[in-house]
Enzyme design. Sequence first.
Site: not given
Ligand SMILES: Nc1ncnc2c1ncn2[C@@H]1O[C@H](COP(=O)(O)OP(=O)(O)OP(=O)(O)O)[C@@H](O)[C@H]1O
Length: 568
Positions: A231-232, A234, A237, A390
């Site tokens: 949970s970030a 924005i 997941v 990134d």
């Molecule tokens: N295709 C995938 N398969 C497995 N895990 C995933 C996948 N996509 C995302 N995740 C998990 O969810 C996390 C967050 O996803 P993502 O980086 O796309 O989101 P974010 O909101 O942009 O987060 P951040 O700002 O931390 O990069 C990833 O670090 C990973 O643990």
Amino acid sequence: MAATGMRMRMRMRTGVGATVSRSPLLLFHLHLNPRPRFMVVARSMHSRKSNKIKVKVLSQSQSQSQSQSQYSQSQAPDASLIQERLNELPRLVEDILQTSINTGPRGAVRLVQGVQALIGVGTEWINDFSQSQSQRTDAPRPISNQLQLGLLSPPYLRSLFERMGATYIKLGQFIASAPTLFPAEYVEEFQKCFDRAPPVPFSQIEAIIRQELQRPLDAVYQYVDPVPIASASIAQVHSARLKSSGQEVVIKVLKPGIEDILVADLNFIYVVSRILEFLNPELRRTSLVGIVKDIKESMLEEVDFRKEAANIEAFRRYIETMGLERQAKAPFVYTHCSTKRILTMERLYGVPLTDLDSITSLVPDPELTIVTALNVWFGSLISCESFHADVHAGNLWLLRDGRIGFLDFGIVGRISPRTWAAMEVFLASFASEDYEAMASALIEMGATGKDIDVAAFARDLEKIFSSIQELDTEIVIATRRGPNSNSAAAVSANVVVDDRQMNALFLDLVRVSESYGLRFPREFALLMKQLLYFDRYTRLLAPNMNMLQDDRITVVSNRRMRNMNTFP
Ligand SMILES: Nc1ncnc2c1ncn2[C@@H]1O[C@H](COP(=O)(O)OP(=O)(O)OP(=O)(O)O)[C@@H](O)[C@H]1O
């Protein structure tokens, strides 16, 4: 493999000419600080052969006097400047009004939320304060600095940012990654902003997915795990399984109301930066408004998952076209259950590139892992529509099958062939200490159309890179032994250099370039940031490898790089 036994830290202070590390890219990281606390200059000592650098850090006073004598221009305000600002006033007022109208009632809502957040953190502070008072014994105890600073002290400010949500968490991350712009205590505290957004209750996530699919969840998914994987600020997941194929997937869901919050907050920050820049023209040199506009643009792009899906598709096409399927992978996107607010992707299984223990248990040679990751990423710079911008460790994995997994294409960059050609020459000239080539490369990248004295610029660059004294360097030596092994322990060493010093070096480069009227494109900063990430992975996984010069790595067509320091 479990780390056992000795983990030794030693601190080394190098003198003039001492060799420190072979990692040239450590030396760069762009931040636009007009007044760095240190001026750092570095020199690569014929790194082609020895892979050594020697580094010097000047004290603040040294650096100020040197930079004043060498580069400063007169800043005294004159009547024409004042008139210029007065002329700008109507535009400023118009801009502020327009932005307020665009924000609409969202602004008022955010104002109320802001006040609530302030009251919340204020209450925390009052509680801490009264606790510290009640603990007082007969002898008066001093009130801690944190309590004295009130809500402006790092922990309370971070707490305020976290309560304010997405935009401020992203800004907190920006502070954490900009040590030359902000004091160390704030940088350290804001590091905790990473990945710490509280999860949104599943009932709300479910409602968003249903609304986006325009169907009940069980029409598409066999199962959705109500506990999020991540949970970030924005997005959130969740893992899930597709009904049609039984495929394991993840659903990335945009948190509710996030677009409204971003627009209101970013407009507010924009207005504040406009006013600040108007009141203090010095800030114009740092392009404060430009930075805020950039942040706004990239944050708004991040909240449209159709863009992310398109970026993933472009990367997958690149992997396929270049025949890299056995080396790398990006998740397959299921378009029939992906929209602007939800993204359903194939689930990948792996470990971050910084998890050395897991990596050594998955592959026999971690060095090859970083070689592959570098080749795939460098290749994408010229052969893919966009590059992953990134590549922090959470987004770059070693998959269970040994391939490199690229995740999270929310932030990408695009590089023009012209900038890339200049970048190649820049990297090559850095390694070969050819300052004229470096000057030409920077002039090409900062394209001003003006005539610039290349020789003078080269001399100034050489001054930066050759006045080297000393650098605080920490060497970490770890001894590791396999769980069943009686063999001699493998020793790995890692050199850790203060990021602030590295940032300051890059700042110097930017400042001198700016004094020649050059302004670098955003992609230059984005590229340098990614190279810095890769440099860290290289130091961890392949401590003896020079990523810019290793024959196994096709860095910027490095064969050409060695023989040619001019533009095509
Ligand atoms: N295709 C995938 N398969 C497995 N895990 C995933 C996948 N996509 C995302 N995740 C998990 O969810 C996390 C967050 O996803 P993502 O980086 O796309 O989101 P974010 O909101 O942009 O987060 P951040 O700002 O931390 O990069 C990833 O670090 C990973 O643990």
